[in-house]
Design an enzyme around this catalytic site. Structure first.
Site, PDB file in Angstrom:
ATOM      1  N   LYS A  29     -41.514 -33.938  -8.476  1.00 32.24           N
ATOM      2  CA  LYS A  29     -40.284 -33.137  -8.463  1.00 32.24           C
ATOM      3  C   LYS A  29     -39.888 -32.862  -7.028  1.00 32.24           C
ATOM      4  CE  LYS A  29     -41.464 -29.710 -11.068  1.00 32.24           C
ATOM      5  NZ  LYS A  29     -41.800 -28.439 -11.723  1.00 32.24           N
ATOM      6  N   LYS A  87     -39.141 -35.497 -17.816  1.00 37.34           N
ATOM      7  CA  LYS A  87     -38.876 -34.073 -18.104  1.00 37.34           C
ATOM      8  C   LYS A  87     -37.441 -33.720 -17.733  1.00 37.34           C
ATOM      9  CE  LYS A  87     -41.784 -31.206 -16.227  1.00 37.34           C
ATOM     10  NZ  LYS A  87     -42.609 -30.770 -15.062  1.00 37.34           N
TER      11      LYS A  87
HETATM   12  O1  LIG Z   1     -44.131 -28.205 -13.927  1.00 34.92           O
HETATM   13  C1  LIG Z   1     -44.753 -27.333 -13.329  1.00 34.92           C
HETATM   14  C2  LIG Z   1     -44.184 -26.555 -12.198  1.00 34.92           C
HETATM   15  O2  LIG Z   1     -44.088 -27.297 -11.066  1.00 34.92           O
HETATM   16  C3  LIG Z   1     -44.859 -25.269 -12.012  1.00 34.92           C
HETATM   17  O3  LIG Z   1     -44.751 -24.794 -10.703  1.00 34.92           O
HETATM   18  P1  LIG Z   1     -45.296 -23.337 -10.393  1.00 34.92           P
HETATM   19  O4  LIG Z   1     -46.692 -23.253 -10.929  1.00 34.92           O
HETATM   20  O5  LIG Z   1     -45.260 -23.203  -8.914  1.00 34.92           O
HETATM   21  O6  LIG Z   1     -44.363 -22.400 -11.083  1.00 34.92           O
END
Ligand SMILES: O=C[C@H](O)COP(=O)(O)O
Length: 251
Positions: A29, A87
């Protein structure tokens, strides 16, 4: 429970690869473009090449608008680039009907190209803050559109967490609805080690994390640390063992 870790670059994915034995899915991401911000196709490809072949790569298509054609084309880009979990963050969908329309297009675009790829419809635990579809609507949206998984994350990364917005008993309902629809249930949103007991007990299939495995617990300024991934995994395994023992003792 599978562990999905979200690096934001090829460099971080290489660090994830060092901890590959402790994780199950590497999720590409671009956090500076949003909670489920999409990264470039060449980054997905390079990350696919950098992590062991037996670890699936997931890619986020973005915090998407209600534009089914645009989103379907972006999803095809992600699967062509080597991701096998696709996703989609249904940020701009205000009704379940809009969300189903978007996800149907994604499912068709992805599965026409690669039938074994998994499509994940993601909503937001803090949907009330951004005006998108209700978290508990996600399993039905995913079912009606032919997705493989329903997910929740948080849209606004301001330190509030999954359970601040959707308490464990409501997350349990989310998981139950997903399972009744034959879907995987994925949960994320500044999840910490302290949340793993509840996530295990309610039967979560995939937990997604970034901040918890970054130095200083900071998903923006910290970098993913292989030893934190290993420690997070050790806690997951401990909770899994304890849960299995308590289920066995109760039966
Ligand atoms: O898909 C998972 C996310 O990247 C969660 O990120 P985070 O744990 O920093 O909220």
């Amino acid at each position: 429970m599978l562990l999905l870790i979200s690096p934001d670059s090829v460099e971080e994915a290489i660090d994830c690869a060092k901890a590959a034995e402790y994780l199950d899915i590497v999720d590409v991401k671009k956090p500076d473009e949003g909670s489920l911000g999409a990264n470039f196709p060449w980054v997905i490809r390079e990350i696919r090449d950098a992590v062991p072949a037996d670890k699936p790569v997931s890619a986020t298509v973005g915090d998407v608008p209600y534009k089914p054609g645009t989103v379907a084309q972006a999803a095809l880009g992600a699967v062509v680039s080597g991701a096998t979990y696709i996703k989609v963050g249904l940020y701009g969908c205000t009704t379940p009907e809009q969300a189903v329309e978007v996800m149907r297009g994604v499912v068709r675009a992805v599965k026409d190209h690669r039938p074994d790829a998994l499509v994940v419809a993601s909503g937001y635990a803090d949907a009330h803050r951004i005006g998108c579809v209700n978290p508990l609507a996600l399993p039905d949206i995913a079912r009606r559109s032919g997705c493989d998984a329903a997910m929740l994350d948080t849209a606004i990364k301001d330190g509030t967490r999954l359970f601040d917005h959707v308490p464990p008993d409501v997350c349990a309902q989310f998981v139950r609805l997903a399972h009744e629809a034959d879907l995987l249930a994925a949960l994320a949103g500044s999840v910490k080690v302290a949340d793993l007991g509840a996530l295990t007990r309610i039967g979560t299939d995939i937990v997604g994390v970034r901040g918890a495995v970054c130095e200083g617990g900071d998903r923006n300024t910290g970098r993913i640390q292989p030893q934190l991934v290993a420690a997070f995994r050790a806690e997951m395994d401990r909770h899994a063992r304890e849960h299995a023992a308590s289920v066995a003792a109760a039966s």
